[in-house]
Scaffold this motif. Structure first.
Motif, PDB file in Angstrom:
ATOM      1  N   ARG A 107       0.867  -1.174   0.000  1.00 22.81           N
ATOM      2  CA  ARG A 107       0.000   0.000   0.000  1.00 22.81           C
ATOM      3  C   ARG A 107       0.909   1.230   0.000  1.00 22.81           C
ATOM      4  O   ARG A 107       1.975   1.239   0.617  1.00 22.81           O
ATOM      5  CB  ARG A 107      -0.888  -0.007   1.242  1.00 22.81           C
ATOM      6  N   GLY A 108       0.485   2.252  -0.684  1.00 18.45           N
ATOM      7  CA  GLY A 108       1.214   3.518  -0.665  1.00 18.45           C
ATOM      8  C   GLY A 108       2.419   3.542  -1.584  1.00 18.45           C
ATOM      9  O   GLY A 108       2.682   2.607  -2.334  1.00 18.45           O
ATOM     10  N   SER A 109       3.142   4.636  -1.491  1.00 21.78           N
ATOM     11  CA  SER A 109       4.284   4.855  -2.380  1.00 21.78           C
ATOM     12  C   SER A 109       5.583   4.378  -1.745  1.00 21.78           C
ATOM     13  O   SER A 109       5.673   4.172  -0.535  1.00 21.78           O
ATOM     14  CB  SER A 109       4.389   6.336  -2.741  1.00 21.78           C
ATOM     15  N   SER A 110       6.596   4.259  -2.580  1.00 20.64           N
ATOM     16  CA  SER A 110       7.910   3.796  -2.146  1.00 20.64           C
ATOM     17  C   SER A 110       8.753   4.952  -1.627  1.00 20.64           C
ATOM     18  O   SER A 110       8.660   6.064  -2.132  1.00 20.64           O
ATOM     19  CB  SER A 110       8.623   3.137  -3.325  1.00 20.64           C
ATOM     20  N   ASN A 111       9.592   4.675  -0.645  1.00 22.59           N
ATOM     21  CA  ASN A 111      10.534   5.680  -0.169  1.00 22.59           C
ATOM     22  C   ASN A 111      11.959   5.379  -0.640  1.00 22.59           C
ATOM     23  O   ASN A 111      12.909   5.982  -0.168  1.00 22.59           O
ATOM     24  CB  ASN A 111      10.472   5.818   1.358  1.00 22.59           C
ATOM     25  N   CYS A 112      12.097   4.418  -1.596  1.00 21.79           N
ATOM     26  CA  CYS A 112      13.435   4.097  -2.112  1.00 21.79           C
ATOM     27  C   CYS A 112      13.449   3.934  -3.631  1.00 21.79           C
ATOM     28  O   CYS A 112      14.466   3.531  -4.192  1.00 21.79           O
ATOM     29  CB  CYS A 112      13.980   2.834  -1.446  1.00 21.79           C
ATOM     30  N   GLY A 113      12.325   4.191  -4.279  1.00 20.60           N
ATOM     31  CA  GLY A 113      12.262   4.077  -5.728  1.00 20.60           C
ATOM     32  C   GLY A 113      11.841   2.707  -6.229  1.00 20.60           C
ATOM     33  O   GLY A 113      11.605   2.518  -7.403  1.00 20.60           O
ATOM     34  N   ASP A 115      10.290  -1.536  -4.657  1.00 24.16           N
ATOM     35  CA  ASP A 115       9.511  -2.194  -3.609  1.00 24.16           C
ATOM     36  C   ASP A 115      10.353  -2.553  -2.393  1.00 24.16           C
ATOM     37  O   ASP A 115       9.838  -2.662  -1.289  1.00 24.16           O
ATOM     38  CB  ASP A 115       8.859  -3.470  -4.146  1.00 24.16           C
ATOM     39  N   CYS A 130      10.145  -1.025   1.016  1.00 22.25           N
ATOM     40  CA  CYS A 130      10.094   0.421   0.790  1.00 22.25           C
ATOM     41  C   CYS A 130       8.671   0.942   0.646  1.00 22.25           C
ATOM     42  O   CYS A 130       8.464   2.123   0.407  1.00 22.25           O
ATOM     43  CB  CYS A 130      10.900   0.776  -0.453  1.00 22.25           C
ATOM     44  N   ARG A 131       7.719   0.041   0.759  1.00 22.51           N
ATOM     45  CA  ARG A 131       6.307   0.406   0.739  1.00 22.51           C
ATOM     46  C   ARG A 131       5.659  -0.220   1.970  1.00 22.51           C
ATOM     47  O   ARG A 131       6.178  -1.176   2.541  1.00 22.51           O
ATOM     48  CB  ARG A 131       5.648  -0.102  -0.539  1.00 22.51           C
ATOM     49  N   THR A 132       4.521   0.272   2.358  1.00 26.37           N
ATOM     50  CA  THR A 132       3.814  -0.239   3.526  1.00 26.37           C
ATOM     51  C   THR A 132       3.158  -1.576   3.201  1.00 26.37           C
ATOM     52  O   THR A 132       2.565  -1.744   2.130  1.00 26.37           O
ATOM     53  CB  THR A 132       2.737   0.773   3.982  1.00 26.37           C
ATOM     54  N   LYS A 166       9.151  -0.229   5.993  1.00 25.54           N
ATOM     55  CA  LYS A 166       9.475   0.996   5.260  1.00 25.54           C
ATOM     56  C   LYS A 166      10.195   2.007   6.163  1.00 25.54           C
ATOM     57  O   LYS A 166      11.086   2.722   5.725  1.00 25.54           O
ATOM     58  CB  LYS A 166       8.167   1.596   4.718  1.00 25.54           C
TER      59      LYS A 166
END
Length: 184
Positions: A107-113, A115, A130-132, A166
Motif C-alpha cells: 500500500r502507498g508509495s515507495s521511499n526508495c524508488g 519495492d 520500501c512500501r507499507t 518501510k
C-alpha cells in the motif's frame, strides 16, 4: 581409452556451456551432433532454478507460518533479488488453485524508488521493504516473515534474515524494541 572419453566429455561440456579453452564465453560455440537442444536447455534451466516459498493452506494446516516452495526460472544472476520479486508477484493462477496464497500486499508509495532493498553481509540477508505492508495481525506477519525467511535461507550464503519495514523497524515486532537488530 579413459583419457579419450574424458577429453570428449570435457570438450562436450565446454561446447554446451559456450566456453572457449580460456574460459571465456563464445557467442557461436560449435555443438557436436550428439548434443541435443534439450540437453542444452536442461543445463540452462538447472543453473537458474530457484524456490519461492508461499503459504499453502490446502492441507488444512493451522500453522500460520507454514510455507511451501514453488519453482521459478530466470536467466538473471541476481537470483535472490529475483526470488523476492517473485514472492511479491505472488503465486500463479494454477498455484492459487492448489492452495497457495500471496503473502505480501503493498500500500502507498515507495521511499526508495522500488519495492525493496536487499543486501547481504556476514551471512545476514537484510530485506527492507520500501512500501507499507498492511497487516491484519500476527497471522499476516507470520506469513510474510516465513515466506521471506525460507526464500532467502535457501541460499548457502544466507545464515539469517532481517526483515524491515518501510520505516526501518523490524517487521512484525510490535514492541518497538527492534529485537531483530539487537540479535545480530
Amino acid at each position: 581409452m579413459f583419457v579419450i572419453r574424458q577429453s570428449a566429455l570435457i570438450y562436450s561440456l565446454i561446447t554446451i556451456l559456450g566456453l572457449s579453452a580460456g574460459g571465456k564465453l563464445v557467442a557461436n560455440a560449435h555443438q557436436p551432433k550428439s548434443t541435443s537442444q534439450a540437453t542444452i536447455d536442461r543445463v540452462k534451466v538447472s543453473q537458474n532454478r530457484v524456490k519461492v516459498f508461499f503459504p499453502n493452506y490446502s492441507r488444512n494446516n493451522t500453522d500460520l507460518g507454514h510455507v511451501e516452495p514453488v519453482w521459478r526460472t530466470t536467466q538473471r544472476r541476481d537470483i535472490a533479488r529475483f526470488a523476492i520479486e517473485q514472492l511479491i508477484a505472488g503465486p500463479t493462477r494454477n498455484e492459487i488453485k492448489n492452495g497457495f496464497m500471496k503473502p505480501i500486499q503493498f500500500r502507498g508509495s515507495s521511499n526508495c524508488g522500488g519495492d525493496f532493498n536487499l543486501s547481504l553481509s556476514g551471512g545476514v540477508a537484510r530485506l527492507k521493504f520500501c512500501r507499507t505492508i498492511p497487516s491484519a495481525g500476527i497471522g499476516d506477519d507470520a506469513r510474510v516473515k516465513s515466506s521471506v525467511d525460507a526464500t532467502l535461507q535457501q541460499f548457502s550464503t544466507v545464515n539469517s534474515v532481517i526483515v524491515l519495514t518501510k520505516e526501518g523497524d523490524c517487521y512484525g515486532d510490535m514492541s518497538g524494541e527492534n529485537f531483530c537488530l539487537q540479535r545480530r
